[in-house]
Design a protein around this motif. Structure first.
Motif, PDB file in Angstrom:
ATOM      1  N   GLY B 171     -18.305 -36.364  62.381  1.00 27.34           N
ATOM      2  CA  GLY B 171     -17.450 -37.541  62.294  1.00 27.34           C
ATOM      3  C   GLY B 171     -18.252 -38.773  61.932  1.00 27.34           C
ATOM      4  N   ARG B 172     -19.450 -38.893  62.534  1.00 32.41           N
ATOM      5  CA  ARG B 172     -20.295 -40.036  62.193  1.00 32.41           C
ATOM      6  C   ARG B 172     -20.742 -39.950  60.740  1.00 32.41           C
ATOM      7  NH1 ARG B 172     -21.459 -39.488  67.626  1.00 32.41           N
ATOM      8  NH2 ARG B 172     -23.152 -38.000  67.408  1.00 32.41           N
ATOM      9  N   ALA B 173     -20.993 -38.712  60.259  1.00 31.69           N
ATOM     10  CA  ALA B 173     -21.358 -38.549  58.847  1.00 31.69           C
ATOM     11  C   ALA B 173     -20.193 -38.965  57.943  1.00 31.69           C
ATOM     12  CB  ALA B 173     -21.745 -37.092  58.571  1.00 31.69           C
ATOM     13  N   PHE B 174     -18.957 -38.600  58.352  1.00 20.43           N
ATOM     14  CA  PHE B 174     -17.784 -39.003  57.568  1.00 20.43           C
ATOM     15  C   PHE B 174     -17.731 -40.521  57.444  1.00 20.43           C
ATOM     16  CE2 PHE B 174     -14.932 -35.102  58.679  1.00 20.43           C
ATOM     17  CZ  PHE B 174     -15.791 -34.296  57.949  1.00 20.43           C
ATOM     18  N   ARG B 175     -17.895 -41.204  58.596  1.00 22.27           N
ATOM     19  CA  ARG B 175     -17.784 -42.663  58.579  1.00 22.27           C
ATOM     20  C   ARG B 175     -18.915 -43.279  57.767  1.00 22.27           C
ATOM     21  NH1 ARG B 175     -16.654 -42.168  64.292  1.00 22.27           N
ATOM     22  NH2 ARG B 175     -14.428 -42.431  64.687  1.00 22.27           N
ATOM     23  N   ALA B 176     -20.107 -42.672  57.872  1.00 16.04           N
ATOM     24  CA  ALA B 176     -21.240 -43.181  57.101  1.00 16.04           C
ATOM     25  C   ALA B 176     -20.954 -43.049  55.609  1.00 16.04           C
ATOM     26  CB  ALA B 176     -22.511 -42.416  57.462  1.00 16.04           C
ATOM     27  N   LEU B 177     -20.342 -41.930  55.236  1.00 18.02           N
ATOM     28  CA  LEU B 177     -19.996 -41.673  53.842  1.00 18.02           C
ATOM     29  C   LEU B 177     -19.030 -42.726  53.330  1.00 18.02           C
ATOM     30  CD1 LEU B 177     -20.470 -39.417  51.795  1.00 18.02           C
ATOM     31  CD2 LEU B 177     -18.440 -38.299  52.666  1.00 18.02           C
ATOM     32  N   ASP B 178     -18.088 -43.096  54.205  1.00 16.75           N
ATOM     33  CA  ASP B 178     -17.092 -44.098  53.822  1.00 16.75           C
ATOM     34  C   ASP B 178     -17.732 -45.472  53.730  1.00 16.75           C
ATOM     35  OD1 ASP B 178     -14.646 -45.389  53.349  1.00 16.75           O
ATOM     36  OD2 ASP B 178     -14.403 -45.785  55.488  1.00 16.75           O
ATOM     37  N   ALA B 179     -18.615 -45.776  54.692  1.00 17.74           N
ATOM     38  CA  ALA B 179     -19.146 -47.129  54.769  1.00 17.74           C
ATOM     39  C   ALA B 179     -20.165 -47.388  53.667  1.00 17.74           C
ATOM     40  CB  ALA B 179     -19.788 -47.352  56.141  1.00 17.74           C
ATOM     41  N   ASN B 180     -21.083 -46.452  53.458  1.00  8.13           N
ATOM     42  CA  ASN B 180     -22.124 -46.684  52.460  1.00  8.13           C
ATOM     43  C   ASN B 180     -22.784 -45.362  52.083  1.00  8.13           C
ATOM     44  OD1 ASN B 180     -24.338 -47.469  50.950  1.00  8.13           O
ATOM     45  ND2 ASN B 180     -24.603 -49.356  52.109  1.00  8.13           N
ATOM     46  N   PRO B 181     -22.281 -44.707  51.048  1.00 11.03           N
ATOM     47  CA  PRO B 181     -22.772 -43.376  50.694  1.00 11.03           C
ATOM     48  C   PRO B 181     -24.263 -43.364  50.355  1.00 11.03           C
ATOM     49  CG  PRO B 181     -20.907 -44.019  49.292  1.00 11.03           C
ATOM     50  CD  PRO B 181     -21.206 -45.178  50.180  1.00 11.03           C
ATOM     51  N   VAL B 182     -24.726 -44.416  49.679  1.00 13.99           N
ATOM     52  CA  VAL B 182     -26.138 -44.428  49.273  1.00 13.99           C
ATOM     53  C   VAL B 182     -27.039 -44.445  50.502  1.00 13.99           C
ATOM     54  CG1 VAL B 182     -27.876 -45.698  47.986  1.00 13.99           C
ATOM     55  CG2 VAL B 182     -25.542 -45.603  47.139  1.00 13.99           C
ATOM     56  N   ARG B 183     -26.676 -45.308  51.455  1.00 15.39           N
ATOM     57  CA  ARG B 183     -27.482 -45.411  52.662  1.00 15.39           C
ATOM     58  C   ARG B 183     -27.364 -44.130  53.486  1.00 15.39           C
ATOM     59  NH1 ARG B 183     -26.671 -50.923  55.812  1.00 15.39           N
ATOM     60  NH2 ARG B 183     -28.006 -50.360  57.564  1.00 15.39           N
ATOM     61  N   ALA B 184     -26.139 -43.562  53.516  1.00 16.80           N
ATOM     62  CA  ALA B 184     -25.951 -42.323  54.259  1.00 16.80           C
ATOM     63  C   ALA B 184     -26.864 -41.241  53.709  1.00 16.80           C
ATOM     64  CB  ALA B 184     -24.486 -41.882  54.170  1.00 16.80           C
ATOM     65  N   GLU B 185     -26.944 -41.168  52.381  1.00 16.45           N
ATOM     66  CA  GLU B 185     -27.773 -40.131  51.773  1.00 16.45           C
ATOM     67  C   GLU B 185     -29.239 -40.356  52.105  1.00 16.45           C
ATOM     68  OE1 GLU B 185     -27.067 -39.627  47.626  1.00 16.45           O
ATOM     69  OE2 GLU B 185     -27.918 -37.610  47.656  1.00 16.45           O
ATOM     70  N   SER B 186     -29.668 -41.635  52.101  1.00 17.99           N
ATOM     71  CA  SER B 186     -31.069 -41.908  52.403  1.00 17.99           C
ATOM     72  C   SER B 186     -31.392 -41.571  53.847  1.00 17.99           C
ATOM     73  CB  SER B 186     -31.395 -43.377  52.116  1.00 17.99           C
ATOM     74  OG  SER B 186     -30.818 -44.186  53.112  1.00 17.99           O
ATOM     75  N   LEU B 187     -30.364 -41.487  54.708  1.00 15.72           N
ATOM     76  CA  LEU B 187     -30.600 -41.110  56.103  1.00 15.72           C
ATOM     77  C   LEU B 187     -30.466 -39.606  56.301  1.00 15.72           C
ATOM     78  CD1 LEU B 187     -28.723 -44.010  57.883  1.00 15.72           C
ATOM     79  CD2 LEU B 187     -31.180 -43.621  57.837  1.00 15.72           C
ATOM     80  N   GLY B 188     -30.308 -38.873  55.210  1.00 17.91           N
ATOM     81  CA  GLY B 188     -30.262 -37.426  55.325  1.00 17.91           C
ATOM     82  C   GLY B 188     -28.866 -36.853  55.419  1.00 17.91           C
ATOM     83  N   VAL B 189     -27.817 -37.684  55.285  1.00 12.83           N
ATOM     84  CA  VAL B 189     -26.447 -37.182  55.290  1.00 12.83           C
ATOM     85  C   VAL B 189     -26.094 -36.787  53.854  1.00 12.83           C
ATOM     86  CG1 VAL B 189     -24.036 -37.803  55.601  1.00 12.83           C
ATOM     87  CG2 VAL B 189     -25.734 -38.583  57.236  1.00 12.83           C
ATOM     88  N   SER B 190     -25.875 -35.509  53.621  1.00 16.88           N
ATOM     89  CA  SER B 190     -25.564 -35.064  52.268  1.00 16.88           C
ATOM     90  C   SER B 190     -24.121 -35.427  51.934  1.00 16.88           C
ATOM     91  CB  SER B 190     -25.759 -33.556  52.161  1.00 16.88           C
ATOM     92  OG  SER B 190     -24.990 -33.052  51.083  1.00 16.88           O
ATOM     93  N   PRO B 191     -23.904 -36.384  51.024  1.00 21.31           N
ATOM     94  CA  PRO B 191     -22.534 -36.830  50.754  1.00 21.31           C
ATOM     95  C   PRO B 191     -21.651 -35.697  50.233  1.00 21.31           C
ATOM     96  CG  PRO B 191     -24.126 -38.302  49.752  1.00 21.31           C
ATOM     97  CD  PRO B 191     -24.878 -37.095  50.208  1.00 21.31           C
ATOM     98  N   GLY B 192     -22.197 -34.885  49.349  1.00 22.77           N
ATOM     99  CA  GLY B 192     -21.385 -33.807  48.776  1.00 22.77           C
ATOM    100  C   GLY B 192     -20.889 -32.853  49.837  1.00 22.77           C
ATOM    101  N   PHE B 193     -21.789 -32.462  50.754  1.00 22.93           N
ATOM    102  CA  PHE B 193     -21.413 -31.505  51.799  1.00 22.93           C
ATOM    103  C   PHE B 193     -20.334 -32.079  52.701  1.00 22.93           C
ATOM    104  CE2 PHE B 193     -21.877 -30.006  56.154  1.00 22.93           C
ATOM    105  CZ  PHE B 193     -21.713 -28.643  55.966  1.00 22.93           C
ATOM    106  N   TYR B 194     -20.549 -33.312  53.179  1.00 23.87           N
ATOM    107  CA  TYR B 194     -19.599 -33.858  54.156  1.00 23.87           C
ATOM    108  C   TYR B 194     -18.280 -34.252  53.502  1.00 23.87           C
ATOM    109  CZ  TYR B 194     -23.063 -33.536  57.760  1.00 23.87           C
ATOM    110  OH  TYR B 194     -23.967 -33.039  58.660  1.00 23.87           O
ATOM    111  N   ALA B 195     -18.342 -34.703  52.248  1.00 27.38           N
ATOM    112  CA  ALA B 195     -17.084 -35.020  51.559  1.00 27.38           C
ATOM    113  C   ALA B 195     -16.265 -33.746  51.364  1.00 27.38           C
ATOM    114  CB  ALA B 195     -17.376 -35.681  50.211  1.00 27.38           C
TER     115      ALA B 195
END
Lengths: 289, 305
Positions: B171-195
């Motif tokens: 859920g936190r990854a989802f919100r990170a994806l919504d808030a700022n995908p670039v920053r989420a990715e730099s923190l190790g959250v794979s946008p493609g996977f979570y989207a």
């Protein structure tokens, strides 16, 4: 061979209509940050305006003029009333607003008009033109000529006039354009009006292809999106891709049972998304929600 | 919202589930059918709220996933599966299609998702209309109150799943994806996977909703699951409050009440819904539940949305 050529010309005529809506779609996205999911409805509604005027006994040329002016006024007013306030909340919000608009227009048309009563301007179905042994329909040729004139005018306007070059600048980078003194809000309104005119002309041309099946709003939206994606959201490539799309659709229709012809455009759109691995250009770095 | 003010979440749950449950003992068959439709719409909207409201992915295929769920559920029942198994099969099938549709697009260019889902919805609508798929037998419900309570129980289960996911790292990854995908990715959250995960979970819930729809309506209406239905669900989530936990409940209530209140057919309702949605987008993007939340006293640590 000749049959094949005739299919290609028919496809080219459909592609020319797609080119008009695709050019408007690309222009609207690049210059006004609007993904217009109601593009198909923009290109269907003016046809009904013309039909209404003609049913009142107005001569065709005046009905067309009336429909174009009314469409431009209506979509210009929508820009002020809807696009401006919603755009503040982001690109995704504006896209959803256009979806809502498309749904409302669809429902209103379905309620107001008999589905059998489609806008249709007839030239002459019975007199196919014979050129070099090909039986070409007058309608297809008229569509091609009108679309070519309109698109050439559009590109000349964008390249050679002050307002057009300002729009071009906004298509590249709206922020820099603003810094350079271009009034971006007014230019966005111009983009809306241009799109209304392009879509309105497409609506008039849809009335022309006589015996062929009429093109629905969803199909037009899908075609506009697919051509814009394949053309990388640049005007000239998008127009070329739209022509190609029309040809591929009509040639493909020869191999598909009639009930499934409407599947060709969405499949081509999915292919376009799959084939175009580049990031979406334009104001694509905007936050999406 | 639920994290910052636990009592608000509890009150919300009490209203969202207690009120319809109490109502179900007072209403006749027609009212119960409307309530069941509300619960089913809410399940699909809860799913879309995960995709759109929390993960920020615009999906125009939620209605198509509901349709797929309806057909798969019907097919599974015809094969002799128990109703519970049919519901599960519908959810799993829709979620799997969500992965198949989402992964190729979301892996690289997430901004193309609305286009791909629109094309998918158009294709699915055509397949429903032309495919000649079995629509099931028109059999009236034996006990409409029990059926509503089943729908409500599944809505509760769907809400629990959504609540649990939103509290989890996903859920936190989802919100990170919504808030700022670039920053989420730099923190190790794979946008493609979570989207893709957000799209698939949303689709799965839509499938569950679809499998509940067919028995209620007495068979499947092939023309029901067009692009317009997907747009309708999207607008319901927006009106209810995109990214608000109880937003979908309010949105589904609009779908249940607005037609009756307008006293007109589907056309007037859809036009009214579209106007309402545009107003919400222009004036109050947080939707109905955002407006409710503003009436409550703010608590420290409440994130501004």
């Amino acid at each position: 061979m000749q049959d094949a050529l005739q299919v290609v010309v028919g496809g080219l005529a459909a592609g020319a209509i797609y080119a008009l809506v695709a050019a408007g779609f690309t222009l609207l996205w690049r210059a006004a940050r609007t993904l217009n999911f109601a593009q198909g409805q923009f290109a269907v509604v003016p046809g009904y305006f013309a039909l209404l005027a003609m049913n009142l006994g107005v001569p065709p040329w005046a009905a067309i003029l009336f429909a174009l002016v009314l469409a431009a006024a209506m979509f210009g007013a929508l820009f002020n009333a809807v696009a401006e306030p919603v755009a503040r909340h982001g690109v995704a919000a504006l896209s959803i607003a256009t979806l809502a608009l498309g749904l409302a227009l669809d429902q209103a048309l379905a309620a107001a008009f008999d589905p059998e009563m489609r806008p249709r301007l007839t030239l002459s179905h019975d007199v196919p033109l014979a050129i070099a042994g090909l039986a070409l329909s007058l309608e297809d040729l008229a569509v091609l000529v009108v679309a070519a004139v309109v698109l050439t005018t559009l590109l000349t306007f964008l390249d050679d006039t002050r307002a057009g070059r300002a729009l071009r600048a906004m298509m590249h980078d709206a922020r820099v354009a603003q810094v350079l003194g271009i009034r971006t809000a007014r230019m966005a309104l111009y983009a809306f009006l241009l799109n209304a005119l392009l879509a309105g002309l497409a609506a008039m041309l849809i009335g022309l292809p006589g015996p062929a099946r009429p093109i629905g709003a969803t199909a037009l939206t899908l075609a506009a999106i697919a051509a814009s994606i394949l053309g990388g959201f640049s005007l000239r490539p998008a127009i070329g891709c739209a022509l190609l799309l029309g040809i591929v659709e009509h040639v493909g229709a020869l191999f598909v049972p009639p009930a499934w012809r409407d599947a060709i455009l969405p499949l081509l759109l999915i292919l376009a998304v799959a084939l175009r691995p580049r990031a979406m250009p334009g104001p694509g770095t905007e936050r999406w929600a | 919202m639920t994290d910052a003010r636990p009592w608000a979440g509890a009150v919300g749950a009490l209203v969202a589930f207690g009120l319809p449950l109490a109502l179900s003992y007072r209403l006749g068959p027609a009212g119960l059918e409307a309530l069941s439709l509300w619960a089913i719409t809410a399940i699909a909207a809860v799913g879309l709220n995960l995709t759109l409201g929390y993960a920020g992915q615009v999906s125009l295929a939620q209605g198509a996933f509901v349709g797929i769920g309806a057909y798969v559920g019907q097919f599974a029942s015809a094969q002799g599966l128990v109703f519970g198994q049919a519901i599960a099969a519908a959810g799993v099938a829709a979620a799997a299609l969500g992965v198949l549709l989402g992964w190729p697009v979301l892996r690289k260019n997430r901004e193309y998702l609305p286009f791909a889902t629109l094309a998918f919805a158009a294709l699915a609508a055509l397949a429903f209309r032309q495919g000649g798929l079995p629509t099931g037998d028109a059999r009236p419900l034996a006990d409409s109150r029990a059926y509503f309570q089943l729908c409500l129980a599944l809505l509760a289960a769907a809400s629990l799943v959504a609540w649990w996911i939103l509290r989890s790292p996903w859920g936190r990854a989802f919100r990170a994806l919504d808030a700022n995908p670039v920053r989420a990715e730099s923190l190790g959250v794979s946008p493609g996977f979570y989207a893709t995960a957000a799209l698939a979970i949303g689709a799965g819930l839509a499938g569950v909703a679809g499998s509940l729809l067919a028995p209620l309506a007495g068979g499947i209406d092939p023309g029901r699951f067009g692009v317009a239905y997907s747009v309708e669900l999207l607008l319901l989530v927006v009106v209810g409050g995109s990214g608000r936990f109880f937003g979908p409940f309010a949105g589904a209530a609009v779908a249940a009440l607005l037609p009756a209140w307008l006293g007109l057919g589907g056309t007037a309702y859809l036009i009214g819904l579209a106007i309402l949605a545009v107003l919400v987008l222009a004036v109050a993007p947080a939707g109905a539940m955002g407006w409710v939340a503003r009436l409550l006293p703010a608590s420290p640590g409440e994130e501004a949305r």
